[in-house]
Design a protein around this motif. Structure first.
Motif, PDB file in Angstrom:
ATOM      1  N   PRO A 329      84.174  11.054   6.921  1.00 12.17           N
ATOM      2  CA  PRO A 329      82.853  11.309   7.482  1.00 12.17           C
ATOM      3  C   PRO A 329      81.997  10.048   7.486  1.00 12.17           C
ATOM      4  N   PRO A 330      80.924  10.054   8.256  1.00 11.34           N
ATOM      5  CA  PRO A 330      80.008   8.907   8.255  1.00 11.34           C
ATOM      6  C   PRO A 330      79.189   8.869   6.965  1.00 11.34           C
ATOM      7  N   THR A 331      78.592   7.719   6.696  1.00 12.17           N
ATOM      8  CA  THR A 331      77.756   7.574   5.501  1.00 12.17           C
ATOM      9  C   THR A 331      76.298   7.933   5.779  1.00 12.17           C
ATOM     10  N   GLU A 332      75.934   8.076   7.053  1.00 14.95           N
ATOM     11  CA  GLU A 332      74.578   8.458   7.428  1.00 14.95           C
ATOM     12  C   GLU A 332      74.638   9.632   8.396  1.00 14.95           C
ATOM     13  N   ARG A 333      73.560  10.422   8.422  1.00 13.33           N
ATOM     14  CA  ARG A 333      73.492  11.606   9.285  1.00 13.33           C
ATOM     15  C   ARG A 333      73.684  11.234  10.752  1.00 13.33           C
ATOM     16  N   ASP A 334      74.534  11.983  11.431  1.00 16.26           N
ATOM     17  CA  ASP A 334      74.678  11.895  12.882  1.00 16.26           C
ATOM     18  C   ASP A 334      73.734  12.933  13.485  1.00 16.26           C
ATOM     19  N   ALA A 335      72.598  12.474  13.984  1.00 13.27           N
ATOM     20  CA  ALA A 335      71.571  13.394  14.462  1.00 13.27           C
ATOM     21  C   ALA A 335      72.036  14.223  15.653  1.00 13.27           C
ATOM     22  N   ALA A 336      72.978  13.702  16.430  1.00 13.48           N
ATOM     23  CA  ALA A 336      73.489  14.469  17.565  1.00 13.48           C
ATOM     24  C   ALA A 336      74.339  15.643  17.101  1.00 13.48           C
ATOM     25  N   ARG A 337      75.032  15.456  15.993  1.00 13.94           N
ATOM     26  CA  ARG A 337      75.892  16.517  15.473  1.00 13.94           C
ATOM     27  C   ARG A 337      75.124  17.442  14.537  1.00 13.94           C
ATOM     28  N   PRO A 339      71.368  17.665  13.435  1.00  9.04           N
ATOM     29  CA  PRO A 339      69.968  17.213  13.445  1.00  9.04           C
ATOM     30  C   PRO A 339      69.223  17.666  12.190  1.00  9.04           C
ATOM     31  N   TRP A 340      68.302  16.819  11.734  1.00  5.11           N
ATOM     32  CA  TRP A 340      67.426  17.218  10.632  1.00  5.11           C
ATOM     33  C   TRP A 340      66.708  18.499  11.044  1.00  5.11           C
ATOM     34  N   PRO A 341      66.513  19.497  10.160  1.00  7.71           N
ATOM     35  CA  PRO A 341      66.750  19.508   8.719  1.00  7.71           C
ATOM     36  C   PRO A 341      68.024  20.256   8.293  1.00  7.71           C
ATOM     37  N   THR A 342      69.042  20.282   9.173  1.00  6.69           N
ATOM     38  CA  THR A 342      70.268  21.001   8.833  1.00  6.69           C
ATOM     39  C   THR A 342      71.098  20.194   7.823  1.00  6.69           C
ATOM     40  N   TRP A 343      72.081  20.850   7.239  1.00  4.40           N
ATOM     41  CA  TRP A 343      72.971  20.212   6.268  1.00  4.40           C
ATOM     42  C   TRP A 343      73.921  19.295   7.030  1.00  4.40           C
ATOM     43  N   PRO A 344      73.921  17.994   6.748  1.00  2.30           N
ATOM     44  CA  PRO A 344      74.732  17.072   7.544  1.00  2.30           C
ATOM     45  C   PRO A 344      76.148  16.907   7.021  1.00  2.30           C
ATOM     46  N   TRP A 345      77.043  16.553   7.935  1.00  2.00           N
ATOM     47  CA  TRP A 345      78.415  16.179   7.576  1.00  2.00           C
ATOM     48  C   TRP A 345      78.394  14.712   7.195  1.00  2.00           C
ATOM     49  N   LEU A 346      78.609  14.434   5.914  1.00  2.00           N
ATOM     50  CA  LEU A 346      78.534  13.078   5.386  1.00  2.00           C
ATOM     51  C   LEU A 346      79.685  12.831   4.420  1.00  2.00           C
ATOM     52  N   LEU A 347      79.974  11.559   4.186  1.00  2.00           N
ATOM     53  CA  LEU A 347      80.908  11.195   3.130  1.00  2.00           C
ATOM     54  C   LEU A 347      80.192  11.384   1.798  1.00  2.00           C
ATOM     55  N   ARG A 348      80.645  12.348   1.019  1.00  2.00           N
ATOM     56  CA  ARG A 348      79.988  12.652  -0.250  1.00  2.00           C
ATOM     57  C   ARG A 348      80.865  12.133  -1.394  1.00  2.00           C
ATOM     58  N   ASN A 349      80.300  11.174  -2.115  1.00  2.00           N
ATOM     59  CA  ASN A 349      81.001  10.588  -3.247  1.00  2.00           C
ATOM     60  C   ASN A 349      80.510  11.238  -4.529  1.00  2.00           C
ATOM     61  N   TYR A 350      81.365  12.038  -5.138  1.00  2.00           N
ATOM     62  CA  TYR A 350      81.041  12.709  -6.380  1.00  2.00           C
ATOM     63  C   TYR A 350      81.299  11.757  -7.547  1.00  2.00           C
ATOM     64  N   PRO A 351      80.710  12.025  -8.714  1.00  2.00           N
ATOM     65  CA  PRO A 351      80.998  11.174  -9.870  1.00  2.00           C
ATOM     66  C   PRO A 351      82.490  11.004 -10.140  1.00  2.00           C
ATOM     67  N   ALA A 352      83.286  12.054  -9.880  1.00  4.15           N
ATOM     68  CA  ALA A 352      84.724  11.963 -10.132  1.00  4.15           C
ATOM     69  C   ALA A 352      85.387  10.881  -9.294  1.00  4.15           C
ATOM     70  N   HIS A 353      84.820  10.590  -8.115  1.00  7.32           N
ATOM     71  CA  HIS A 353      85.455   9.607  -7.250  1.00  7.32           C
ATOM     72  C   HIS A 353      85.314   8.186  -7.790  1.00  7.32           C
ATOM     73  N   GLU A 354      84.261   7.916  -8.546  1.00  8.16           N
ATOM     74  CA  GLU A 354      84.134   6.578  -9.119  1.00  8.16           C
ATOM     75  C   GLU A 354      84.967   6.437 -10.387  1.00  8.16           C
ATOM     76  N   GLU A 355      85.568   7.537 -10.826  1.00  6.88           N
ATOM     77  CA  GLU A 355      86.398   7.511 -12.024  1.00  6.88           C
ATOM     78  C   GLU A 355      87.840   7.119 -11.728  1.00  6.88           C
ATOM     79  N   GLY A 356      88.213   7.104 -10.445  1.00 11.25           N
ATOM     80  CA  GLY A 356      89.576   6.719 -10.088  1.00 11.25           C
ATOM     81  C   GLY A 356      90.137   7.610  -9.004  1.00 11.25           C
ATOM     82  N   GLY A 357      91.383   7.364  -8.660  1.00  3.43           N
ATOM     83  CA  GLY A 357      92.043   8.136  -7.614  1.00  3.43           C
ATOM     84  C   GLY A 357      91.860   7.503  -6.248  1.00  3.43           C
ATOM     85  N   GLU A 358      92.662   7.962  -5.309  1.00  6.75           N
ATOM     86  CA  GLU A 358      92.621   7.461  -3.936  1.00  6.75           C
ATOM     87  C   GLU A 358      92.389   8.612  -2.974  1.00  6.75           C
TER      88      GLU A 358
END
Length: 501
Positions: A329-337, A339-358
């Motif tokens: 997913p993109p790192t910023e909101r795609d307003a065409a897909r 639009p604010w204030p809906t829930w956007p499709w984004l790359l969500r990095n959870y704390p677990a992702h900085e702990e390792g893994g690919e």
């Protein structure tokens, strides 16, 4: 009134997470408490926006600008009252909700970073515990009416508390050995330490709620018995039917499991250790399901997959791959897909992702590979394209893109197919719809005198929706029982999240 310039003076900041090497050595929560100065600063960023769209982003209707400004001015007691007026369990939502309210924050429309609503909420919730220890609020007089709540997740517990405070006698039935539903055994402690559940249960008990664990309604007690003992029944059994992939070659190999089986086993180990009873991570039949020393493959890109990732790190996995069917997913909101204030499709990095893994995107499993003894040794994947045709998802593998990833343990975190098929459904005269959920009338009844709420009605969803539906169903039950006055009902059965039409 709020400070109209706060967002100009302060940037969005969250408290620093505990260092990775430290936190993966235990099961304590990732985030330490934030200091009061940081939280007051962040609450000050809440602008006088006139129309607070965060209210629409949150199905509970939380009074977000109100309690932000109360925190800004240091009026913590009033902030606690304002928050608890709409949310029974803000210490849960503040830790677990992905915060659609923040996606709807007006600052996001202006190109700024949204207010850290979720972090302010959890600090207010923790302040409530520190100030009065979750003071019980029992009813002044009993109504003489009785309600059975089947299921002890957030929807069932919210309804139970609302009804008990209205004077009804409430009994919560849970088939597991402890109260809490997925909060207890589905959510890892590094996201929600179980002391928070126990403190709420103590409050509910003091308010008159009765709990019966180890009771499988429909098996240990029949629907007919519950209907005879209670004036109304609320079904809040969740949506625990995990989506599977039986058509994939090798699915029956040892080492390929539903993600929730892994999370439940891990949670039970942590709970046992906390009670001084160390235990191995196993399935109910005794099959080991521990990631220690193993190459782990997690299939899925959502919250459950991230929970499995964090658990695998803490269990000492040799390596972890997380596979996602969709492109990165993109790192910023795609307003065409979205639009604010809906829930956007984004790359969500959870704390677990900085702990390792690919993380591997845009791939699909073609086969679970046998080591020759019936145990999985690898997954064969291929790069894919995904498109929607007439509402159906079409997945097309790219020729020549196949490769293998080592795998000793494979976890399927590909979603849920609704509430489980279980004896209580037929006994109460309700059925699952095409989505595996149970439909409700406008008054939340699935059958006469039988109400339904939470994921069992909505399908797998967010904790705020579960609490909102529990509160709304409680209001409907209160009216059905002829209760005096009205209880708050933040949503109706047809309510849906904000979406672009």
């Amino acid at each position: 009134m709020p400070d109209p310039n706060g967002f100009l003076r302060y940037d969005r900041r969250l408290p620093a997470r505990r260092p990775v090497p430290v936190r993966i050595s235990d099961w304590r929560e990732v985030y330490p408490p934030a200091g009061e100065e940081l939280i007051r600063e962040q609450a000050t960023r809440c602008m006088d926006c006139g129309i607070p769209f965060c209210h629409d982003g949150c199905p509970l209707g939380n009074r977000i600008p109100d309690w932000n400004d109360l925190v800004r001015t240091g009026n913590w007691d009033a902030a606690v009252e304002s928050l608890q007026a709409t949310n029974n369990f803000p210490e849960f939502t503040g830790r677990l909700c992905p915060a659609p309210c923040e996606a709807a924050c007006v600052l996001g429309l202006g190109g700024q970073q949204p207010v850290t609503i979720k972090q302010v909420e959890v600090e207010i919730a923790d302040a409530a515990v520190a100030r009065d220890g979750l003071r019980p609020r029992p009813a002044s007089a009993p109504t003489g009416r009785s309600v059975a709540v089947v299921g002890s997740g957030p929807a069932g517990l919210a309804a139970a508390q609302q009804l008990a405070r209205a004077g009804h006698t409430v009994t919560v039935y849970e088939r597991d050995d402890a109260i809490g539903g997925l909060l207890r055994y589905g959510i890892p402690d590094f996201k929600l330490e179980k002391q928070h559940i126990d403190k709420r249960l103590a409050q509910l008990t003091a308010e008159g709620v009765r709990f019966r664990t180890g009771v499988d309604v429909g098996v240990d007690v029949t629907a007919e018995q519950l209907r005879a003992e209670h004036d109304a029944v609320l079904l809040a059994c969740g949506a625990l039917q995990g989506r599977d992939t039986p058509e994939t070659p090798g699915r029956a190999l040892r080492g390929v499991h539903q993600a929730m089986a892994h999370l439940v086993a891990a949670n039970r180990v942590v709970a046992a250790a906390g009670n001084g009873r160390p235990a191995p991570a196993t399935l109910p039949d005794g099959t080991p399901i521990d990631a220690a020393g193993k190459h782990v493959v997690i299939i899925g890109g959502g919250d459950t997959a991230a929970d499995c990732l964090g658990v695998a790190h803490r269990q000492g996995a040799a390596g972890v791959h997380q596979l996602d069917l969709y492109p990165q997913p993109p790192t910023e909101r795609d307003a065409a897909r979205d639009p604010w204030p809906t829930w956007p499709w984004l790359l969500r990095n959870y704390p677990a992702h900085e702990e390792g893994g690919e993380r591997v995107f845009a791939v699909a499993v073609q086969e679970f590979v046998d080591d020759g003894t019936g145990q999985v040794r690898a997954v064969r994947i291929a790069e894919v394209t995904v498109e929607k045709v007439d509402g159906r998802r079409i997945v097309t593998p790219l020729p020549g893109s196949e490769r293998e990833i080592p795998a000793d343990l494979v976890l399927l975190a590909i979603g849920f197919e609704g509430t489980e098929q279980q004896p209580l459904l037929a006994q109460f005269g309700v059925t699952r719809n095409a989505r595996g959920a149970v439909d409700a009338r406008p008054d939340w009844q699935a059958a006469d005198g039988v109400f339904v709420a939470g994921d069992m009605h909505r399908g797998a969803s967010l904790i705020v929706w579960a609490i909102a539906e529990g509160r709304a169903a409680a209001a409907a039950i209160h009216a059905y029982l002829g209760g005096v006055g009205e209880l708050p009902a933040p949503v109706d059965p047809a309510r849906q999240p904000l979406a672009a039409r």
